[in-house]
Design an enzyme around this catalytic site. Structure first.
Site, PDB file in Angstrom:
ATOM      1  N   TYR A 191       0.830  -1.210   0.000  1.00 37.43           N
ATOM      2  CA  TYR A 191       0.000   0.000   0.000  1.00 37.43           C
ATOM      3  C   TYR A 191       0.864   1.259   0.000  1.00 37.43           C
ATOM      4  O   TYR A 191       0.374   2.338  -0.325  1.00 37.43           O
ATOM      5  CB  TYR A 191      -0.890   0.008   1.245  1.00 37.43           C
ATOM      6  CG  TYR A 191      -2.181  -0.775   1.113  1.00 37.43           C
ATOM      7  CD1 TYR A 191      -2.395  -1.652   0.052  1.00 37.43           C
ATOM      8  CD2 TYR A 191      -3.201  -0.605   2.042  1.00 37.43           C
ATOM      9  CE1 TYR A 191      -3.589  -2.347  -0.054  1.00 37.43           C
ATOM     10  CE2 TYR A 191      -4.398  -1.288   1.937  1.00 37.43           C
ATOM     11  CZ  TYR A 191      -4.591  -2.167   0.890  1.00 37.43           C
ATOM     12  OH  TYR A 191      -5.773  -2.844   0.777  1.00 37.43           O
ATOM     13  N   GLN A 223     -10.709  -2.338   7.420  1.00 36.30           N
ATOM     14  CA  GLN A 223      -9.871  -1.597   6.492  1.00 36.30           C
ATOM     15  C   GLN A 223     -10.640  -0.370   5.987  1.00 36.30           C
ATOM     16  O   GLN A 223     -11.766  -0.495   5.514  1.00 36.30           O
ATOM     17  CB  GLN A 223      -9.482  -2.476   5.295  1.00 36.30           C
ATOM     18  CG  GLN A 223      -8.773  -1.653   4.227  1.00 36.30           C
ATOM     19  CD  GLN A 223      -8.231  -2.436   3.045  1.00 36.30           C
ATOM     20  OE1 GLN A 223      -7.276  -1.997   2.426  1.00 36.30           O
ATOM     21  NE2 GLN A 223      -8.791  -3.580   2.746  1.00 36.30           N
ATOM     22  N   THR A 236      -7.884 -12.039  -1.962  1.00 33.32           N
ATOM     23  CA  THR A 236      -8.721 -12.158  -3.152  1.00 33.32           C
ATOM     24  C   THR A 236      -8.105 -11.593  -4.426  1.00 33.32           C
ATOM     25  O   THR A 236      -8.453 -12.030  -5.513  1.00 33.32           O
ATOM     26  CB  THR A 236     -10.072 -11.454  -2.916  1.00 33.32           C
ATOM     27  OG1 THR A 236      -9.817 -10.140  -2.439  1.00 33.32           O
ATOM     28  CG2 THR A 236     -10.913 -12.205  -1.926  1.00 33.32           C
ATOM     29  N   TYR A 294      -1.810  -4.053   5.345  1.00 30.50           N
ATOM     30  CA  TYR A 294      -2.478  -2.825   4.913  1.00 30.50           C
ATOM     31  C   TYR A 294      -1.608  -1.660   5.389  1.00 30.50           C
ATOM     32  O   TYR A 294      -2.036  -0.820   6.174  1.00 30.50           O
ATOM     33  CB  TYR A 294      -3.892  -2.721   5.490  1.00 30.50           C
ATOM     34  CG  TYR A 294      -4.860  -3.803   5.039  1.00 30.50           C
ATOM     35  CD1 TYR A 294      -4.709  -4.450   3.808  1.00 30.50           C
ATOM     36  CD2 TYR A 294      -5.955  -4.158   5.827  1.00 30.50           C
ATOM     37  CE1 TYR A 294      -5.609  -5.428   3.396  1.00 30.50           C
ATOM     38  CE2 TYR A 294      -6.861  -5.133   5.421  1.00 30.50           C
ATOM     39  CZ  TYR A 294      -6.677  -5.766   4.211  1.00 30.50           C
ATOM     40  OH  TYR A 294      -7.581  -6.734   3.809  1.00 30.50           O
TER      41      TYR A 294
HETATM   42  C1  LIG Z   1      -5.642  -4.638  -4.666  1.00 33.45           C
HETATM   43  C2  LIG Z   1      -5.141  -5.241  -3.375  1.00 33.45           C
HETATM   44  C3  LIG Z   1      -5.885  -6.248  -2.760  1.00 33.45           C
HETATM   45  C4  LIG Z   1      -5.432  -6.821  -1.573  1.00 33.45           C
HETATM   46  N1  LIG Z   1      -6.184  -7.811  -0.986  1.00 33.45           N
HETATM   47  C5  LIG Z   1      -5.725  -8.394   0.147  1.00 33.45           C
HETATM   48  C6  LIG Z   1      -6.467  -9.446   0.765  1.00 33.45           C
HETATM   49  O1  LIG Z   1      -7.529  -9.860   0.281  1.00 33.45           O
HETATM   50  N2  LIG Z   1      -5.971  -9.993   1.907  1.00 33.45           N
HETATM   51  C7  LIG Z   1      -4.805  -9.564   2.462  1.00 33.45           C
HETATM   52  O2  LIG Z   1      -4.385 -10.130   3.469  1.00 33.45           O
HETATM   53  N3  LIG Z   1      -4.093  -8.569   1.915  1.00 33.45           N
HETATM   54  C8  LIG Z   1      -4.528  -7.981   0.767  1.00 33.45           C
HETATM   55  N4  LIG Z   1      -3.817  -6.958   0.223  1.00 33.45           N
HETATM   56  C9  LIG Z   1      -2.593  -6.495   0.879  1.00 33.45           C
HETATM   57  C10 LIG Z   1      -1.411  -7.335   0.424  1.00 33.45           C
HETATM   58  O3  LIG Z   1      -1.412  -8.568   1.119  1.00 33.45           O
HETATM   59  C11 LIG Z   1      -0.106  -6.588   0.745  1.00 33.45           C
HETATM   60  O4  LIG Z   1      -0.089  -5.347   0.100  1.00 33.45           O
HETATM   61  C12 LIG Z   1       1.120  -7.429   0.383  1.00 33.45           C
HETATM   62  O5  LIG Z   1       2.194  -7.094   1.231  1.00 33.45           O
HETATM   63  C13 LIG Z   1       1.530  -7.236  -1.068  1.00 33.45           C
HETATM   64  O6  LIG Z   1       2.555  -8.120  -1.387  1.00 33.45           O
HETATM   65  P1  LIG Z   1       3.412  -7.911  -2.710  1.00 33.45           P
HETATM   66  O7  LIG Z   1       4.447  -8.948  -2.720  1.00 33.45           O
HETATM   67  O8  LIG Z   1       2.474  -7.787  -3.862  1.00 33.45           O
HETATM   68  O9  LIG Z   1       4.004  -6.459  -2.472  1.00 33.45           O
HETATM   69  P2  LIG Z   1       5.463  -5.835  -2.605  1.00 33.45           P
HETATM   70  O10 LIG Z   1       5.199  -4.371  -2.722  1.00 33.45           O
HETATM   71  O11 LIG Z   1       6.251  -6.498  -3.649  1.00 33.45           O
HETATM   72  O12 LIG Z   1       6.113  -6.154  -1.201  1.00 33.45           O
HETATM   73  C14 LIG Z   1       5.501  -5.743  -0.003  1.00 33.45           C
HETATM   74  C15 LIG Z   1       6.548  -5.735   1.121  1.00 33.45           C
HETATM   75  O13 LIG Z   1       7.058  -7.054   1.291  1.00 33.45           O
HETATM   76  C16 LIG Z   1       8.452  -7.087   1.032  1.00 33.45           C
HETATM   77  N5  LIG Z   1       8.713  -8.307   0.279  1.00 33.45           N
HETATM   78  C17 LIG Z   1       8.200  -8.663  -0.926  1.00 33.45           C
HETATM   79  N6  LIG Z   1       8.673  -9.857  -1.276  1.00 33.45           N
HETATM   80  C18 LIG Z   1       9.505 -10.268  -0.290  1.00 33.45           C
HETATM   81  C19 LIG Z   1      10.301 -11.412  -0.094  1.00 33.45           C
HETATM   82  N7  LIG Z   1      10.309 -12.377  -0.995  1.00 33.45           N
HETATM   83  N8  LIG Z   1      11.037 -11.494   1.029  1.00 33.45           N
HETATM   84  C20 LIG Z   1      11.019 -10.501   1.947  1.00 33.45           C
HETATM   85  N9  LIG Z   1      10.279  -9.397   1.821  1.00 33.45           N
HETATM   86  C21 LIG Z   1       9.527  -9.278   0.712  1.00 33.45           C
HETATM   87  C22 LIG Z   1       8.754  -5.821   0.234  1.00 33.45           C
HETATM   88  O14 LIG Z   1      10.083  -5.394   0.422  1.00 33.45           O
HETATM   89  C23 LIG Z   1       7.759  -4.855   0.835  1.00 33.45           C
HETATM   90  O15 LIG Z   1       8.231  -4.353   2.058  1.00 33.45           O
HETATM   91  C24 LIG Z   1      -4.240  -6.369  -0.976  1.00 33.45           C
HETATM   92  C25 LIG Z   1      -3.498  -5.366  -1.586  1.00 33.45           C
HETATM   93  C26 LIG Z   1      -3.938  -4.796  -2.770  1.00 33.45           C
HETATM   94  C27 LIG Z   1      -3.142  -3.691  -3.393  1.00 33.45           C
END
Ligand SMILES: Cc1cc2nc3c(=O)[nH]c(=O)nc-3n(C[C@H](O)[C@H](O)[C@H](O)COP(=O)(O)OP(=O)(O)OC[C@H]3O[C@@H](n4cnc5c(N)ncnc54)[C@H](O)[C@@H]3O)c2cc1C
Ligand SMILES: *[C@@H]1O[C@H](CO)[C@@H](O)[C@H](O)[C@H]1NC(C)=O
Ligand SMILES: *[C@@H]1O[C@H](CO)[C@@H](O)[C@H](O)[C@H]1NC(C)=O
Ligand SMILES: *[C@@H]1O[C@H](CO)[C@@H](O)[C@H](O)[C@H]1NC(C)=O
Ligand SMILES: *[C@@H]1O[C@H](CO)[C@@H](O)[C@H](O)[C@H]1NC(C)=O
Ligand SMILES: *[C@@H]1O[C@H](CO)[C@@H](O)[C@H](O)[C@H]1NC(C)=O
Ligand SMILES: *[C@@H]1O[C@H](CO)[C@@H](O)[C@H](O)[C@H]1NC(C)=O
Ligand SMILES: *[C@@H]1O[C@H](CO)[C@@H](O)[C@H](O)[C@H]1NC(C)=O
Ligand SMILES: *[C@@H]1O[C@H](CO)[C@@H](O)[C@H](O)[C@H]1NC(C)=O
Length: 510
Positions: free
Chosen positions: A95, A412, A151, A471
Site C-alpha cells: 500500500y 480496512q 482475493t 495494509y
Molecule cells: C488490490 C489489493 C488487494 C489486496 N487484498 C488483500 C487481501 O484480500 N488480503 C490480504 O491479506 N491482503 C490484501 N492486500 C494487501 C497485500 O497482502 C499486501 O499489500 C502485500 O504485502 C503485497 O505483497 P506484494 O508482494 O504484492 O508487495 P510488494 O510491494 O512487492 O512487497 C511488499 C513488502 O514485502 C516485502 N517483500 C516482498 N517480497 C519479499 C520477499 N520475498 N522477502 C522478503 N520481503 C519481501 C517488500 O520489500 C515490501 O516491504 C491487498 C493489496 C492490494 C493492493
C-alpha cells in the site's frame, strides 16, 4: 543499458552518510554475479518502478532481476558492498510502495522467479516468491490443491505471506503465513539459509509476520489443502441504510460471529457512500466451502437486517469462487492491472472486547455524514478474522511473529483520490484519520489503536493489539508497536543479529 563510461558519471550521495554509491561499481558487481538489472537511464526503468499506489514516487538506484537464490545473494552483496539499502519486490502491491525501498535503494525484483512445484507425497508446494496469488491458485487447483490467501490476483506471495495473508478460506485454513513449513532466505550478508522448525528457528519465526525486515525470502514451502469439492460466493447489497440500520448490521455481525459458525464460512461487510446524507450503502460478501446450504448458516444474520436491495449467488467449483471473488483474471500474465492513488488505514478489534454501541454509532454516523459529503471514492471492509472456530486465532500468539491472534474484525478504511490518479488531496487523509478516530475515541483506553490516529494521544496500556501490516499505513505514530505488538522486542533482537546495518529498511519495519 548505458555504456560504463556514462554510468560512471552517475553517483548518488545519500544525505545520511558520506558514502558515494556508484552506479558503475554496482553494475560491475551485478554483472559479475550474472544478475540482469535496469538503471534510471534505461528505457523501461520508469515502468518497472511505477508503484501500484501512485501516491508514491520512489526512484531506486537500480532494479535487479535475479533468477534464483544465488543471484539474489549476489545482488544483495553488490548492494551492501556499497552500504546501500536493499528491498525485495514480489507483486509490488504494498500500500505504501515498500517494495521499492526508499530513493536510492537497490530493488531486488523477484518477477523472474515464478517456479511452483507441487509435491503430492506430502501435500506441500514449493513456491518461488515472484509468484502472484491468482497464478498460484490456478497452479495448485490443477493438482486439486489450494492455499488460504487474499482475493486480488495480482498481489505477490512475497509480501502477502511475509506479513499475514487473509482470505475467506482463512477461518478454515489460517493465514497464508500459517501454511509455511520452511523457507529459503537470503540474509543481509548474502548468506542463503533454510529456515524451518528445525533450522534457523529464530529466522523461521520472524519471517512469518515480519519478513521484509529480516531478509529476502526466495521460496516458501507451504502446506496445501484439498481444493473444496464446491464453493458458493454470496454477495448481498443494501443501497441505502439509516444510521440505526447500519449500526445494527455491525453489532449483529459481532453477535453472529460469536455463534457457532463453521470454519468453512468466510465473510466481510463492505460500506461505501450512500445516496443521501445520514445514509450509507452496505455490501455483504463471503464464501462457503463446506457441505450443505450456506443459507442455513447465514440466515440468523440476514434475519436481523432488512431485505437486501440485490443479491448475487455464485455456486460452482472452488476455482470459480476464487475467480468470482477476484473479479479480475486469475492468470496475471493475460493483462496488467490498473493502479490507484489512495490512502488506507486498518484497525483490528479484539475478540475479548468487541466494539461498543457508542463506537459503532459514532463510526456509522461518520460514514453516513462525512462519507456522504466527502466526494471521493471510499470503502470500508469489516473482515471476519475471528468468531467461533476460526483457524487464524487457534494458532498460539508466539508460534509466529504475526502479532494478533485474537482479532474479531480487521477493519480496512480506504479512500482514493478523485481521479484515482495523483495528486492525493489532504482531504483524503483528514477523512480517514477522522473515521478511524470515530472508533478509537469511543473505545476502551486499553485498545492500543489510539496510536493509529495522529490526532489522538492516549496512554498505551496494552500493546498486544495492532494494525494489519499488509495494509501498510505510512502515517501511523508508533507504527512498530502497533504492527508488532508484544513481538517487537524479539523481532528487534533477531533483526540486530541478522541485519545489523538495517539493509532491509522501511517505514513500517521492526
Ligand atoms: C488490490 C489489493 C488487494 C489486496 N487484498 C488483500 C487481501 O484480500 N488480503 C490480504 O491479506 N491482503 C490484501 N492486500 C494487501 C497485500 O497482502 C499486501 O499489500 C502485500 O504485502 C503485497 O505483497 P506484494 O508482494 O504484492 O508487495 P510488494 O510491494 O512487492 O512487497 C511488499 C513488502 O514485502 C516485502 N517483500 C516482498 N517480497 C519479499 C520477499 N520475498 N522477502 C522478503 N520481503 C519481501 C517488500 O520489500 C515490501 O516491504 C491487498 C493489496 C492490494 C493492493
Ligand atoms: C522493455 O520492455 C519491453 C516491453 O515490455 C520488452 O520487450 C523489453 O525487452 C524491455 N527491455 C529491457 C531492456 O528490459
Ligand atoms: C524520491 O524522489 C522522487 C523523484 O525525485 C521525489 O518526488 C520524492 O519526493 C523523493 N522522496 C523522498 C522521500 O525524498
Ligand atoms: C515434502 O516432500 C519433498 C520431496 O517430495 C521434500 O523435499 C520436502 O522436504 C518434504 N517436506 C516436508 C515438510 O516434509
Ligand atoms: C497464464 O497464461 C500464460 C500465457 O497465456 C500461460 O503461458 C500460462 O501457462 C498461464 N498460467 C497458468 C497458471 O495457467
Ligand atoms: C513446528 O513444530 C511444532 C512442535 O513440534 C508444531 O506444533 C508446529 O506445528 C510446527 N510448525 C510448523 C510450521 O511446521
Ligand atoms: C480492557 O479492559 C477491560 C476491563 O479491565 C477488559 O475487560 C478488556 O478485556 C480489556 N480489553 C482489552 C482489549 O485488553
Ligand atoms: C510507543 O509505544 C511504546 C510502547 O508502548 C510507548 O512506551 C511509547 O511511549 C510510544 N511512543 C510514542 C511516540 O507514542
Ligand atoms: C551471515 O549472517 C548470519 C546471521 O547473522 C551468520 O550466521 C553468518 O555467519 C554470516 N555469514 C558470514 C559469511 O558472515
Amino acid at each position: 543499458m548505458l555504456p560504463a563510461s556514462l554510468l560512471g558519471l552517475v553517483a548518488i550521495f545519500l544525505s545520511s552518510g558520506a558514502a558515494a554509491q556508484s552506479v558503475s561499481v554496482l553494475q560491475s558487481s551485478l554483472s559479475a554475479g550474472g544478475v540482469s538489472a535496469l538503471y534510471p537511464t534505461d528505457k523501461n526503468f520508469s515502468t518497472v518502478t511505477k508503484a501500484f499506489n501512485e501516491r508514491f514516487t520512489i526512484v531506486p538506484l537500480a532494479v535487479a532481476f535475479p533468477t534464483n537464490a544465488q543471484q539474489v545473494a549476489a545482488a544483495v552483496k553488490a548492494g551492501t558492498a556499497q552500504k546501500m539499502e536493499v528491498a525485495a519486490r514480489s507483486g509490488g502491491h504494498s500500500y505504501i510502495a515498500n517494495g521499492f525501498g526508499r530513493n536510492g535503494s537497490l530493488v531486488i525484483d523477484l518477477s523472474k522467479m515464478k517456479g511452483i512445484s507441487i509435491r503430492s507425497s506430502n501435500n506441500t508446494a514449493l513456491i518461488e516468491t515472484g509468484n502472484r496469488l491468482g497464478d498460484i491458485a490456478l497452479a495448485l487447483n490443477a493438482a486439486g490443491r489450494a492455499l488460504p490467501h487474499g482475493t486480488c490476483s495480482y498481489v505477490g506471495i512475497g509480501g502477502h505471506s511475509g506479513m499475514g495473508g487473509f482470505g475467506f478460506t482463512s477461518r478454515a485454513w489460517g493465514l497464508t503465513l500459517d501454511t509455511i513449513k520452511s523457507a529459503t532466505v537470503v540474509l543481509a550478508n548474502g548468506t542463503i539459509v533454510t529456515a524451518s522448525n528445525t533450522s534457523n528457528t529464530d529466522i523461521f519465526w520472524a519471517i512469518r509476520g515480519a519478513s521484509p525486515s529480516i531478509g529476502i525470502v526466495t521460496s516458501i514451502e507451504v502446506q496445501t489443502f484439498p481444493a473444496p469439492a464446491s464453493a458458493t460466493v454470496f454477495q448481498y447489497g443494501w443501497d441505502s441504510l439509516t444510521i440505526s440500520a447500519a449500526s445494527n448490521a455491525i453489532s449483529s455481525f459481532q453477535t453472529f460471529a460469536a455463534s457457532n459458525i463453521p470454519q468453512e464460512f468466510g465473510a466481510e461487510l463492505v460500506f461505501s457512500a450512500g445516496p443521501s446524507t445520514s445514509h450509507v450503502a452496505l455490501g455483504l460478501t463471503g464464501a462457503y466451502y463446506g457441505t450443505g446450504d450456506y443459507k442455513t448458516i447465514l440466515a440468523p444474520y440476514l434475519n436481523t437486517l432488512s431485505a437486501p436491495s440485490w443479491s448475487t449467488i455464485s455456486p460452482g467449483s472452488y476455482i470459480n469462487s476464487v475467480s468470482v471473488l477476484a473479479g479480475q483474471p486469475l492468470n496475471t500474465s493475460t493483462a496488467p492491472e490498473d493502479p490507484d492513488t489512495f490512502y488506507a488505514k486498518s484497525l483490528m478489534t479484539p475478540s475479548g472486547s468487541p466494539m461498543s454501541a457508542a463506537a459503532i454509532t459514532a463510526f456509522v454516523t461518520y460514514m453516513t455524514k462525512q462519507g456522504f459529503t466527502f466526494g471521493q471514492s471510499w470503502f470500508v471492509e469489516v473482515e471476519l478474522y475471528g468468531g467461533s472456530n476460526s483457524a487464524i486465532n487457534k494458532v498460539a500468539l508466539d508460534a509466529t511473529a504475526f502479532s494478533k491472534r485474537d482479532t474479531l474484525f480487521t477493519i480496512q478504511m480506504y479512500a482514493s483520490s478523485p481521479s484515482f490518479a495523483p495528486p492525493y488531496p489532504a482531504s483524503g487523509f483528514t477523512f480517514l484519520d477522522g473515521m478511524a478516530s470515530s472508533i478509537v475515541s469511543n473505545s476502551p483506553s486499553n485498545w492500543s489503536y489510539g496510536y493509529a490516529v495522529n490526532s489522538i494521544h492516549r496512554v498505551l496500556t496494552d500493546v498486544s493489539f495492532s494494525a494489519y501490516l499488509n495494509y501498510a499505513d505510512d502515517r501511523l505514530t508508533n507504527a512498530s508497536t502497533l504492527y508488532y505488538g508484544s513481538h517487537l522486542p524479539r523481532l528487534q533482537s533477531i533483526k540486530a543479529a541478522v541485519d545489523p546495518q538495517d539493509t532491509f529498511r522501511m517505514p513500517t519495519g521492526v
